[in-house]
Design an enzyme around this catalytic site. Sequence first.
Site, PDB file in Angstrom:
ATOM      1  N   HIS A 290      12.440  10.322   8.154  1.00  0.00           N
ATOM      2  CA  HIS A 290      13.604  11.094   7.695  1.00  0.00           C
ATOM      3  C   HIS A 290      13.770  11.061   6.174  1.00  0.00           C
ATOM      4  O   HIS A 290      14.662  11.703   5.635  1.00  0.00           O
ATOM      5  CB  HIS A 290      14.889  10.649   8.427  1.00  0.00           C
ATOM      6  CG  HIS A 290      15.364   9.264   8.115  1.00  0.00           C
ATOM      7  ND1 HIS A 290      16.393   8.673   8.796  1.00  0.00           N
ATOM      8  CD2 HIS A 290      14.961   8.352   7.198  1.00  0.00           C
ATOM      9  CE1 HIS A 290      16.606   7.465   8.298  1.00  0.00           C
ATOM     10  NE2 HIS A 290      15.748   7.250   7.345  1.00  0.00           N
TER      11      HIS A 290
ATOM     12  N   GLY B 284       0.817  -1.214   0.000  1.00  0.00           N
ATOM     13  CA  GLY B 284       0.000   0.000   0.000  1.00  0.00           C
ATOM     14  C   GLY B 284       0.847   1.259   0.000  1.00  0.00           C
ATOM     15  O   GLY B 284       2.071   1.193  -0.121  1.00  0.00           O
ATOM     16  N   ASP B 285       0.166   2.388   0.158  1.00  0.00           N
ATOM     17  CA  ASP B 285       0.823   3.701   0.114  1.00  0.00           C
ATOM     18  C   ASP B 285       0.539   4.417   1.428  1.00  0.00           C
ATOM     19  O   ASP B 285      -0.592   4.834   1.681  1.00  0.00           O
ATOM     20  CB  ASP B 285       0.249   4.494  -1.076  1.00  0.00           C
ATOM     21  CG  ASP B 285       0.890   5.866  -1.201  1.00  0.00           C
ATOM     22  OD1 ASP B 285       1.722   6.237  -0.337  1.00  0.00           O
ATOM     23  OD2 ASP B 285       0.556   6.576  -2.169  1.00  0.00           O
ATOM     24  N   PHE B 286       1.584   4.551   2.273  1.00  0.00           N
ATOM     25  CA  PHE B 286       1.349   5.136   3.605  1.00  0.00           C
ATOM     26  C   PHE B 286       1.037   6.624   3.562  1.00  0.00           C
ATOM     27  O   PHE B 286       0.656   7.208   4.567  1.00  0.00           O
ATOM     28  CB  PHE B 286       2.475   4.816   4.581  1.00  0.00           C
ATOM     29  CG  PHE B 286       3.895   5.165   4.160  1.00  0.00           C
ATOM     30  CD1 PHE B 286       4.196   6.318   3.453  1.00  0.00           C
ATOM     31  CD2 PHE B 286       4.945   4.326   4.535  1.00  0.00           C
ATOM     32  CE1 PHE B 286       5.505   6.629   3.104  1.00  0.00           C
ATOM     33  CE2 PHE B 286       6.266   4.633   4.186  1.00  0.00           C
ATOM     34  CZ  PHE B 286       6.535   5.789   3.469  1.00  0.00           C
TER      35      PHE B 286
HETATM   36  C1  LIG Z   1      14.558   3.712   4.523  1.00  0.00           C
HETATM   37  S1  LIG Z   1      13.426   2.444   4.261  1.00  0.00           S
HETATM   38  C2  LIG Z   1      13.092   1.889   5.928  1.00  0.00           C
HETATM   39  C3  LIG Z   1      12.593   0.491   5.951  1.00  0.00           C
HETATM   40  C4  LIG Z   1      12.403  -0.130   7.346  1.00  0.00           C
HETATM   41  N1  LIG Z   1      11.449   0.580   8.158  1.00  0.00           N
HETATM   42  C5  LIG Z   1      13.730  -0.247   8.051  1.00  0.00           C
HETATM   43  O1  LIG Z   1      13.934   0.377   9.079  1.00  0.00           O
HETATM   44  O2  LIG Z   1      14.589  -0.946   7.530  1.00  0.00           O
HETATM   45  C6  LIG Z   1      11.925   3.301   3.850  1.00  0.00           C
HETATM   46  C7  LIG Z   1      10.804   2.360   3.462  1.00  0.00           C
HETATM   47  O3  LIG Z   1       9.641   3.132   3.097  1.00  0.00           O
HETATM   48  C8  LIG Z   1       9.009   2.451   2.030  1.00  0.00           C
HETATM   49  N2  LIG Z   1       8.130   3.359   1.298  1.00  0.00           N
HETATM   50  C9  LIG Z   1       8.487   4.420   0.521  1.00  0.00           C
HETATM   51  N3  LIG Z   1       7.401   5.035   0.040  1.00  0.00           N
HETATM   52  C10 LIG Z   1       6.324   4.344   0.506  1.00  0.00           C
HETATM   53  C11 LIG Z   1       4.918   4.517   0.378  1.00  0.00           C
HETATM   54  N4  LIG Z   1       4.414   5.551  -0.339  1.00  0.00           N
HETATM   55  N5  LIG Z   1       4.095   3.658   1.014  1.00  0.00           N
HETATM   56  C12 LIG Z   1       4.599   2.621   1.745  1.00  0.00           C
HETATM   57  N6  LIG Z   1       5.944   2.416   1.920  1.00  0.00           N
HETATM   58  C13 LIG Z   1       6.778   3.271   1.304  1.00  0.00           C
HETATM   59  C14 LIG Z   1      10.169   1.962   1.203  1.00  0.00           C
HETATM   60  O4  LIG Z   1       9.778   0.943   0.299  1.00  0.00           O
HETATM   61  C15 LIG Z   1      11.144   1.499   2.272  1.00  0.00           C
HETATM   62  O5  LIG Z   1      10.953   0.141   2.608  1.00  0.00           O
END
Ligand SMILES: C[S@@+](CC[C@H](N)C(=O)[O-])C[C@H]1O[C@@H](n2cnc3c(N)ncnc32)[C@H](O)[C@@H]1O
Length: 339
Positions: A249, A229-231
């Site tokens: 961040h 999904g899309d958070f």
């Molecule tokens: C820097 S990573 C952190 C992942 C995890 N929480 C960790 O600590 O390892 C950021 C995460 O946000 C997810 N993400 C980016 N845009 C997103 C969106 N619109 N909806 C859901 N997840 C998203 C990415 O796929 C990625 O897995």
Amino acid sequence: MSESEQEFQDRVEKLCEDIFGFLFPSALRTAIRLDVPDHLAKGPRTAAELAELNGANAAYLERVLRYLATRNVFREDEAGRFHMTPEAELFRSDAQPSLRDFALVAAHEVVLGAAARLYDGVVKGKTVFEDVHGVGLFEYMSGNPEFAQSFDKGMSAFSDTENPVIAASYEFPAGATVVDVGGGRGGLLRSVLEQHEGVKGILLDRDHVVAGHMLDVPELAGRWEAVGGDFLESVPAGGDYYVIKHVLHNWSEEDGLRILDACRRAMAEGGRILVVDAVIPRDNAFHPGKTQDLMMMPIVDGQELTKEGFQALFAKAGFKLTRIIDTPSHSSIVEGITE
Ligand SMILES: C[S@@+](CC[C@H](N)C(=O)[O-])C[C@H]1O[C@@H](n2cnc3c(N)ncnc32)[C@H](O)[C@@H]1O
């Protein structure tokens, strides 16, 4: 007492090492791409012997390895053979945890190309990723599966080094549902479920990331769901704890507030938000979060926050900051309840 000539020379040389600091990630990435840690794990070898195995130019490879040995990654003996070191062990592909994929993506051309333009970003007050690559980081990844895979594996590898201690730093009560928002491939959620009996979990991330999740192990059967999904739009409803680790961040304040708002709307009554990130101290001391903060600048519009920064962000999102729980890693758990 005035500085001696020797002290002056030492200070200049130390600064020059920092000035050339950009070479370390590239040298390390080169050695990893050439599988040097995996080859040396089978026994010491000269650069010529390694070059036979990986097809590199032996003389060039030797210069890279000699430099890395000055950083404790590998050690050269008097016969010119290179050996593993405790640092090099962390870059083996079968190390648990392994920093291999993290080192590979941190020095990827896509990242370094943007980092070289840090100046432009500081003048504009905006990330330069879009100027360099035409689109923002996450959109870029949608069109570049090779880089996207490298990025996702790198983040997951870095997270694996800290997930168990973060999961152990918070008391999740039995019966609670933990939603990991942007939880990547589920490493933290897996640690939470392994360490806290009777807790259930929901992993939310983008479809292609969730597709490669690591929750499907017999010990955790029936205790998790993985949702694509899309958070920025919505997150799974009814959870008691919404964990957001190393996600805020990555986003501008406006988008960060959208993510927090989606969590506030979705959470069960009495639910809590748990943001896991560095909390930047106001001092001159080294803190990995300060480096991480600078790393964000060329690739995304987000940043690491101070305690006051979190308080202000939470207040804007309708949360009250209740506690900051330090963990053995450089990340803290910033807890909030709805106001
Ligand atoms: C820097 S990573 C952190 C992942 C995890 N929480 C960790 O600590 O390892 C950021 C995460 O946000 C997810 N993400 C980016 N845009 C997103 C969106 N619109 N909806 C859901 N997840 C998203 C990415 O796929 C990625 O897995």
